[in-house]
Design an enzyme around this catalytic site. Structure first.
Site, mmCIF file in Angstrom:
data_model
loop_
_atom_site.group_PDB
_atom_site.id
_atom_site.type_symbol
_atom_site.label_atom_id
_atom_site.label_comp_id
_atom_site.label_asym_id
_atom_site.label_seq_id
_atom_site.Cartn_x
_atom_site.Cartn_y
_atom_site.Cartn_z
ATOM 1 N N SER A 144 5.629 -6.280 2.608
ATOM 2 C CA SER A 144 6.850 -6.002 1.838
ATOM 3 C C SER A 144 8.083 -6.472 2.610
ATOM 4 C CB SER A 144 6.964 -4.502 1.563
ATOM 5 O OG SER A 144 5.801 -4.068 0.894
ATOM 6 N N ASP A 177 -0.891 2.955 8.351
ATOM 7 C CA ASP A 177 -1.524 2.290 9.500
ATOM 8 C C ASP A 177 -0.763 2.410 10.823
ATOM 9 O OD1 ASP A 177 -3.609 1.474 7.932
ATOM 10 O OD2 ASP A 177 -2.758 -0.496 7.480
ATOM 11 N N GLY A 188 0.842 -1.206 0.000
ATOM 12 C CA GLY A 188 0.000 0.000 0.000
ATOM 13 C C GLY A 188 0.870 1.247 0.000
ATOM 14 N N ARG A 196 -7.024 -2.182 9.203
ATOM 15 C CA ARG A 196 -7.593 -3.538 9.225
ATOM 16 C C ARG A 196 -7.232 -4.260 10.518
ATOM 17 N NH1 ARG A 196 -5.620 -5.735 4.045
ATOM 18 N NH2 ARG A 196 -5.713 -3.572 3.393
ATOM 19 N N MET A 255 -9.488 3.825 7.845
ATOM 20 C CA MET A 255 -8.682 2.648 7.530
ATOM 21 C C MET A 255 -8.023 2.074 8.785
ATOM 22 S SD MET A 255 -6.965 3.345 3.847
ATOM 23 C CE MET A 255 -7.927 3.079 2.349
ATOM 24 N N ASP A 308 1.385 0.405 12.025
ATOM 25 C CA ASP A 308 1.223 -0.908 12.668
ATOM 26 C C ASP A 308 2.498 -1.751 12.648
ATOM 27 O OD1 ASP A 308 1.313 -1.302 9.947
ATOM 28 O OD2 ASP A 308 -0.344 -2.730 9.875
ATOM 29 N N THR A 362 3.768 3.058 5.736
ATOM 30 C CA THR A 362 2.357 2.641 5.733
ATOM 31 C C THR A 362 1.566 3.635 6.564
ATOM 32 O OG1 THR A 362 0.785 1.027 6.648
ATOM 33 C CG2 THR A 362 2.996 0.956 7.538
ATOM 34 N N ASP A 383 4.397 -4.420 6.403
ATOM 35 C CA ASP A 383 4.884 -5.724 6.867
ATOM 36 C C ASP A 383 4.905 -6.784 5.769
ATOM 37 O OD1 ASP A 383 2.144 -5.751 6.863
ATOM 38 O OD2 ASP A 383 1.931 -6.702 8.825
ATOM 39 N N GLY A 405 -12.065 14.711 19.423
ATOM 40 C CA GLY A 405 -13.047 14.617 20.511
ATOM 41 C C GLY A 405 -14.239 13.741 20.168
ATOM 42 N N ARG A 457 1.306 -5.191 -5.964
ATOM 43 C CA ARG A 457 1.338 -6.430 -5.177
ATOM 44 C C ARG A 457 1.739 -7.526 -6.157
ATOM 45 N NH1 ARG A 457 -2.626 -3.450 -1.874
ATOM 46 N NH2 ARG A 457 -1.527 -3.282 0.093
ATOM 47 N N GLU A 515 -27.105 16.682 21.320
ATOM 48 C CA GLU A 515 -27.904 15.914 20.355
ATOM 49 C C GLU A 515 -27.089 15.363 19.193
ATOM 50 O OE1 GLU A 515 -30.926 14.933 20.735
ATOM 51 O OE2 GLU A 515 -31.375 16.088 22.545
ATOM 52 N N GLU A 541 -17.042 10.921 20.326
ATOM 53 C CA GLU A 541 -17.774 10.385 21.482
ATOM 54 C C GLU A 541 -17.440 8.906 21.688
ATOM 55 O OE1 GLU A 541 -18.965 12.853 19.630
ATOM 56 O OE2 GLU A 541 -19.169 14.210 21.334
ATOM 57 N N VAL A 589 18.177 8.103 -2.643
ATOM 58 C CA VAL A 589 18.939 8.435 -3.858
ATOM 59 C C VAL A 589 20.021 9.476 -3.558
ATOM 60 C CG1 VAL A 589 18.756 9.478 -6.159
ATOM 61 C CG2 VAL A 589 17.042 7.816 -5.401
ATOM 62 N N ARG A 628 -18.241 17.276 11.598
ATOM 63 C CA ARG A 628 -18.698 17.769 12.908
ATOM 64 C C ARG A 628 -19.561 19.028 12.756
ATOM 65 N NH1 ARG A 628 -17.989 17.237 18.121
ATOM 66 N NH2 ARG A 628 -16.359 15.660 18.137
HETATM 67 P P1 ADP Z 1 2.340 -4.085 2.625
HETATM 68 O O1 ADP Z 1 3.821 -4.035 2.422
HETATM 69 O O2 ADP Z 1 1.699 -2.757 2.474
HETATM 70 O O3 ADP Z 1 1.972 -4.811 3.903
HETATM 71 P P2 ADP Z 1 1.428 -6.429 1.047
HETATM 72 O O4 ADP Z 1 1.067 -7.253 2.243
HETATM 73 O O5 ADP Z 1 0.473 -6.382 -0.056
HETATM 74 O O6 ADP Z 1 1.744 -4.907 1.395
HETATM 75 O O7 ADP Z 1 2.827 -6.990 0.480
HETATM 76 C C1 ADP Z 1 3.443 -6.393 -0.629
HETATM 77 C C2 ADP Z 1 4.165 -7.417 -1.443
HETATM 78 O O8 ADP Z 1 5.219 -8.012 -0.658
HETATM 79 C C3 ADP Z 1 3.354 -8.615 -1.917
HETATM 80 O O9 ADP Z 1 2.561 -8.356 -3.043
HETATM 81 C C4 ADP Z 1 4.458 -9.618 -2.234
HETATM 82 O O10 ADP Z 1 5.052 -9.338 -3.485
HETATM 83 C C5 ADP Z 1 5.465 -9.337 -1.128
HETATM 84 N N1 ADP Z 1 5.264 -10.312 -0.049
HETATM 85 C C6 ADP Z 1 4.310 -10.329 0.909
HETATM 86 N N2 ADP Z 1 4.404 -11.417 1.694
HETATM 87 C C7 ADP Z 1 5.438 -12.141 1.209
HETATM 88 C C8 ADP Z 1 6.058 -13.403 1.567
HETATM 89 N N3 ADP Z 1 5.606 -14.122 2.586
HETATM 90 N N4 ADP Z 1 7.119 -13.804 0.832
HETATM 91 C C9 ADP Z 1 7.586 -13.087 -0.191
HETATM 92 N N5 ADP Z 1 7.047 -11.906 -0.590
HETATM 93 C C10 ADP Z 1 5.998 -11.441 0.096
#
Ligand code: ADP
Length: 319
Positions: A105, A127, A11, A171, A169, A129, A125, A103, A185, A72, A214, A187, A24, A154
């Site tokens: 990637s 998120d 993402g 998940r 967003m 996370d 990302t 995660d 703020g 992806r 209200e 609720e 770079v 608001r």
């Molecule tokens: P994000 O990095 O935002 O969490 P994704 O979960 O879609 O995004 O992962 C991005 C890309 O990373 C996937 O489309 C894939 O090419 C690669 N990837 C994800 N999981 C694995 C894995 N277990 N092994 C190898 N490549 C992976």
């Protein structure tokens, strides 16, 4: 190390361009050649790779999205796909790689490291996370986008004395919902990491009504369900009508905030520094305003912890 590559994957998030620019420029500053790999791991397999110069990353620090595009790629999850990727890297003489993404990637980055290819992860990302870093690139910008939208909602919520449910967003992580809820703020805030129920939301609406309020703002992280489901559940219990807004992809776009640009610049530069030092399989991050790095495998086996104090604070301040 003479030649390194950089890619953005998964993402997209605002600030990825600032991170690419930092990679770079820092690499060229230290006399390295840098190759941009387009469309993440897909471009790595397809050999969609081009040399980047100082000017290639000019005028992008303030732009959302990623000039390297992102994708992806299922093929990269296979051994065969990764073997082709390694061949492409060898063909271009690339000796180290910076992966900017989330995660998923980083799972790919770990696989490259296991194949003996030096790879460094940069957390990008919205998120927030990823364990091992207080902030991920893009979170602050997304938060500000959400707050801007909620401020507008608001105004109409107050004027019409209505209850609004806003889906944001997140998940698996409620950071966007929690931080925007505190900043605006709200609720009620429904996030995967908390146990608040529809009954709690209803109680808060009724508590508010008793003191003459209200309108209310209820924020739902997509991980706990849709805003429409929450609206239906409230209606079933109380006959209260709510209005639903799903913010969707506007949260991913826009010009990065100053915080995200600075974070991306610091993290991108650190990733290059680590490659020059001969490190591999690391993720760069920021903790207590210090740039740190961790074993990327450790990062993937840990779970991001939401700030529990803020969950309590949000409840205390929205009485
Ligand atoms: P994000 O990095 O935002 O969490 P994704 O979960 O879609 O995004 O992962 C991005 C890309 O990373 C996937 O489309 C894939 O090419 C690669 N990837 C994800 N999981 C694995 C894995 N277990 N092994 C190898 N490549 C992976």
């Amino acid at each position: 190390m003479k030649k390194i590559g950089v890619l953005t994957s998964g993402g997209d998030s605002p600030g990825m361009n600032a991170a690419v620019r930092a990679v770079v420029r820092k690499a060229i500053f230290h006399g390295l050649e840098v190759y941009g790999i387009y469309q993440g791991y897909k471009g790595l397999i397809d050999g969609h790779i081009e040399k980047l110069e100082v000017g290639s990353v000019g005028d992008i620090i303030h732009r959302g999205g990623t000039i390297l595009y992102t994708a992806r790629c299922e093929e990269f999850k296979t051994e065969e796909g990764r073997a082709i990727a390694i061949k492409q890297l060898e063909k271009f003489g690339i000796e180290g790689l910076v992966v900017i993404g989330g995660d998923g990637s980083f799972q790919g980055a770990v696989k490259l490291t296991e194949l003996g290819f030096p790879t460094i992860g940069v957390p990008g990302t919205i998120d927030n996370d990823i364990p091992g870093t207080d902030w991920t690139i893009g979170f602050d910008t997304a938060l500000n986008t959400v707050i801007d939208a909620i401020d507008k909602i608001r105004d109409t919520a107050t004027s019409h004395e209505r209850q609004f449910i806003i889906e944001v967003m997140g998940r698996n992580a409620g950071d966007i919902a929690l931080w925007s809820g505190v900043a605006d703020g709200a609720e009620s805030i429904l996030i995967p990491e908390d146990t608040s129920t529809i009954d709690d939301v209803v109680n808060r609406i009724e508590q508010g009504k008793q003191r003459g309020k209200e309108h209310s703002i209820i924020i739902v992280a997509e991980g706990v369900g849709t805003a429409s489901d929450v609206a239906a559940a409230i209606k079933e219990k109380t006959d209260i009508d709510t209005r639903v807004t799903v913010l969707g992809h506007i949260q991913r776009g826009g010009s990065p905030t100053a915080l995200d640009r600075v974070l991306a610049s610091r993290l991108g530069a650190k990733a290059v520094e680590l490659l020059i030092e001969g490190q591999q399989g690391r993720m760069v991050g920021i903790q207590e305003n210090k740039i740190v790095h961790h074993d990327i495998l450790d990062v993937l086996t840990k779970k991001h912890e939401i700030c529990k104090d803020m969950i309590s604070l949000a409840k205390e301040l929205s009485i």
